[in-house]
Scaffold this motif. Structure first.
Motif, PDB file in Angstrom:
ATOM      1  N   GLN A  45     -28.441 -33.688 -13.121  1.00  0.00           N
ATOM      2  CA  GLN A  45     -29.674 -33.075 -13.316  1.00  0.00           C
ATOM      3  C   GLN A  45     -29.841 -32.706 -14.947  1.00  0.00           C
ATOM      4  O   GLN A  45     -30.877 -32.280 -15.306  1.00  0.00           O
ATOM      5  CB  GLN A  45     -29.763 -31.899 -12.691  1.00  0.00           C
ATOM      6  N   VAL A  46     -28.755 -32.921 -15.485  1.00  0.00           N
ATOM      7  CA  VAL A  46     -28.702 -32.471 -17.050  1.00  0.00           C
ATOM      8  C   VAL A  46     -29.590 -33.283 -17.548  1.00  0.00           C
ATOM      9  O   VAL A  46     -30.313 -32.831 -18.740  1.00  0.00           O
ATOM     10  CB  VAL A  46     -27.245 -32.704 -17.570  1.00  0.00           C
ATOM     11  N   SER A  47     -29.864 -34.528 -17.175  1.00  0.00           N
ATOM     12  CA  SER A  47     -30.727 -35.504 -18.056  1.00  0.00           C
ATOM     13  C   SER A  47     -32.354 -35.341 -17.666  1.00  0.00           C
ATOM     14  O   SER A  47     -33.142 -36.078 -18.032  1.00  0.00           O
ATOM     15  CB  SER A  47     -30.509 -36.979 -17.918  1.00  0.00           C
ATOM     16  N   ALA A  48     -32.471 -34.643 -16.393  1.00  0.00           N
ATOM     17  CA  ALA A  48     -33.930 -34.592 -15.804  1.00  0.00           C
ATOM     18  C   ALA A  48     -34.895 -33.442 -16.729  1.00  0.00           C
ATOM     19  O   ALA A  48     -34.238 -32.610 -17.251  1.00  0.00           O
ATOM     20  CB  ALA A  48     -33.795 -33.753 -14.486  1.00  0.00           C
ATOM     21  N   ASP A  49     -35.870 -33.795 -16.557  1.00  0.00           N
ATOM     22  CA  ASP A  49     -36.726 -33.014 -17.321  1.00  0.00           C
ATOM     23  C   ASP A  49     -37.007 -31.620 -16.931  1.00  0.00           C
ATOM     24  O   ASP A  49     -36.526 -31.385 -15.737  1.00  0.00           O
ATOM     25  CB  ASP A  49     -38.364 -33.721 -17.285  1.00  0.00           C
ATOM     26  N   LEU A  50     -36.869 -30.517 -17.702  1.00  0.00           N
ATOM     27  CA  LEU A  50     -36.816 -29.336 -17.275  1.00  0.00           C
ATOM     28  C   LEU A  50     -37.791 -28.949 -16.363  1.00  0.00           C
ATOM     29  O   LEU A  50     -37.310 -28.041 -15.190  1.00  0.00           O
ATOM     30  CB  LEU A  50     -37.018 -28.465 -18.360  1.00  0.00           C
ATOM     31  N   GLY A  55     -36.216 -23.121 -32.574  1.00  0.00           N
ATOM     32  CA  GLY A  55     -37.415 -23.787 -32.297  1.00  0.00           C
ATOM     33  C   GLY A  55     -37.110 -25.259 -31.884  1.00  0.00           C
ATOM     34  O   GLY A  55     -37.946 -25.767 -31.042  1.00  0.00           O
ATOM     35  N   ARG A  56     -35.958 -25.696 -32.267  1.00  0.00           N
ATOM     36  CA  ARG A  56     -35.742 -27.126 -31.703  1.00  0.00           C
ATOM     37  C   ARG A  56     -35.292 -27.211 -30.182  1.00  0.00           C
ATOM     38  O   ARG A  56     -35.594 -27.706 -29.445  1.00  0.00           O
ATOM     39  CB  ARG A  56     -34.565 -27.886 -32.462  1.00  0.00           C
ATOM     40  N   LEU A  57     -34.717 -26.060 -30.109  1.00  0.00           N
ATOM     41  CA  LEU A  57     -34.319 -25.779 -28.483  1.00  0.00           C
ATOM     42  C   LEU A  57     -35.549 -25.745 -27.480  1.00  0.00           C
ATOM     43  O   LEU A  57     -35.699 -26.003 -26.420  1.00  0.00           O
ATOM     44  CB  LEU A  57     -33.506 -24.456 -28.243  1.00  0.00           C
ATOM     45  N   LEU A  58     -36.632 -24.896 -28.076  1.00  0.00           N
ATOM     46  CA  LEU A  58     -37.802 -24.780 -27.328  1.00  0.00           C
ATOM     47  C   LEU A  58     -38.775 -26.421 -27.245  1.00  0.00           C
ATOM     48  O   LEU A  58     -39.298 -26.286 -26.179  1.00  0.00           O
ATOM     49  CB  LEU A  58     -38.696 -23.849 -28.033  1.00  0.00           C
ATOM     50  N   GLU A  59     -38.241 -27.054 -27.952  1.00  0.00           N
ATOM     51  CA  GLU A  59     -38.839 -28.438 -28.052  1.00  0.00           C
ATOM     52  C   GLU A  59     -38.319 -29.230 -26.975  1.00  0.00           C
ATOM     53  O   GLU A  59     -38.673 -30.612 -26.675  1.00  0.00           O
ATOM     54  CB  GLU A  59     -39.041 -29.056 -29.598  1.00  0.00           C
ATOM     55  N   GLY A  81     -29.749 -31.842 -21.183  1.00  0.00           N
ATOM     56  CA  GLY A  81     -28.965 -32.638 -22.154  1.00  0.00           C
ATOM     57  C   GLY A  81     -29.374 -32.566 -23.540  1.00  0.00           C
ATOM     58  O   GLY A  81     -28.673 -32.571 -24.456  1.00  0.00           O
ATOM     59  N   GLU A  82     -30.571 -32.625 -23.741  1.00  0.00           N
ATOM     60  CA  GLU A  82     -31.052 -32.467 -25.267  1.00  0.00           C
ATOM     61  C   GLU A  82     -30.475 -31.026 -25.757  1.00  0.00           C
ATOM     62  O   GLU A  82     -30.286 -30.909 -27.002  1.00  0.00           O
ATOM     63  CB  GLU A  82     -32.613 -32.458 -25.321  1.00  0.00           C
ATOM     64  N   ILE A  83     -30.644 -29.982 -24.827  1.00  0.00           N
ATOM     65  CA  ILE A  83     -30.152 -28.729 -25.351  1.00  0.00           C
ATOM     66  C   ILE A  83     -28.408 -28.824 -25.342  1.00  0.00           C
ATOM     67  O   ILE A  83     -28.203 -28.400 -26.738  1.00  0.00           O
ATOM     68  CB  ILE A  83     -30.385 -27.678 -24.265  1.00  0.00           C
ATOM     69  N   TYR A  84     -27.977 -29.509 -24.910  1.00  0.00           N
ATOM     70  CA  TYR A  84     -26.456 -29.625 -25.018  1.00  0.00           C
ATOM     71  C   TYR A  84     -26.335 -30.311 -26.459  1.00  0.00           C
ATOM     72  O   TYR A  84     -25.245 -29.910 -27.099  1.00  0.00           O
ATOM     73  CB  TYR A  84     -25.896 -30.534 -23.633  1.00  0.00           C
TER      74      TYR A  84
END
Length: 75
Positions: free
Chosen positions: A23-28, A57-61, A66-69
């Motif tokens: 689920q890490v790569s799934a859309d939030l 700011g980047r975390l919110l995007e 996975g992107e957050i990681y």
């Protein structure tokens, strides 16, 4: 927090979210129960775990955990 396994464990422990590695790569939007409160809790937990401020700011995007990681992982 150094590996993706550490990240998944942090999400499970700190958010109480039953996250599976796939689920890490799934859309939030596809994660059950995900909302902005989870993101705020996750940012706090990640900053405590890494000992540094994260680019909120980047975390919110980010569109996936996975992107957050990738933003939180050590370089």
């Amino acid at each position: 927090m150094h590996t993706i396994d550490d990240f998944v464990r942090l999400v499970r422990d700190e958010l109480g979210m039953p996250l599976e590695e796939h689920q890490v790569s799934a859309d939030l939007d596809q994660l059950p129960e995900w909302d902005s409160l989870y993101l705020l809790k996750l940012v706090t937990a990640l900053e405590q775990a890494t000992g540094r401020s994260l680019p909120v700011g980047r975390l919110l995007e980010a569109r996936s955990l996975g992107e957050i990681y990738q933003l939180a992982a050590p370089a």
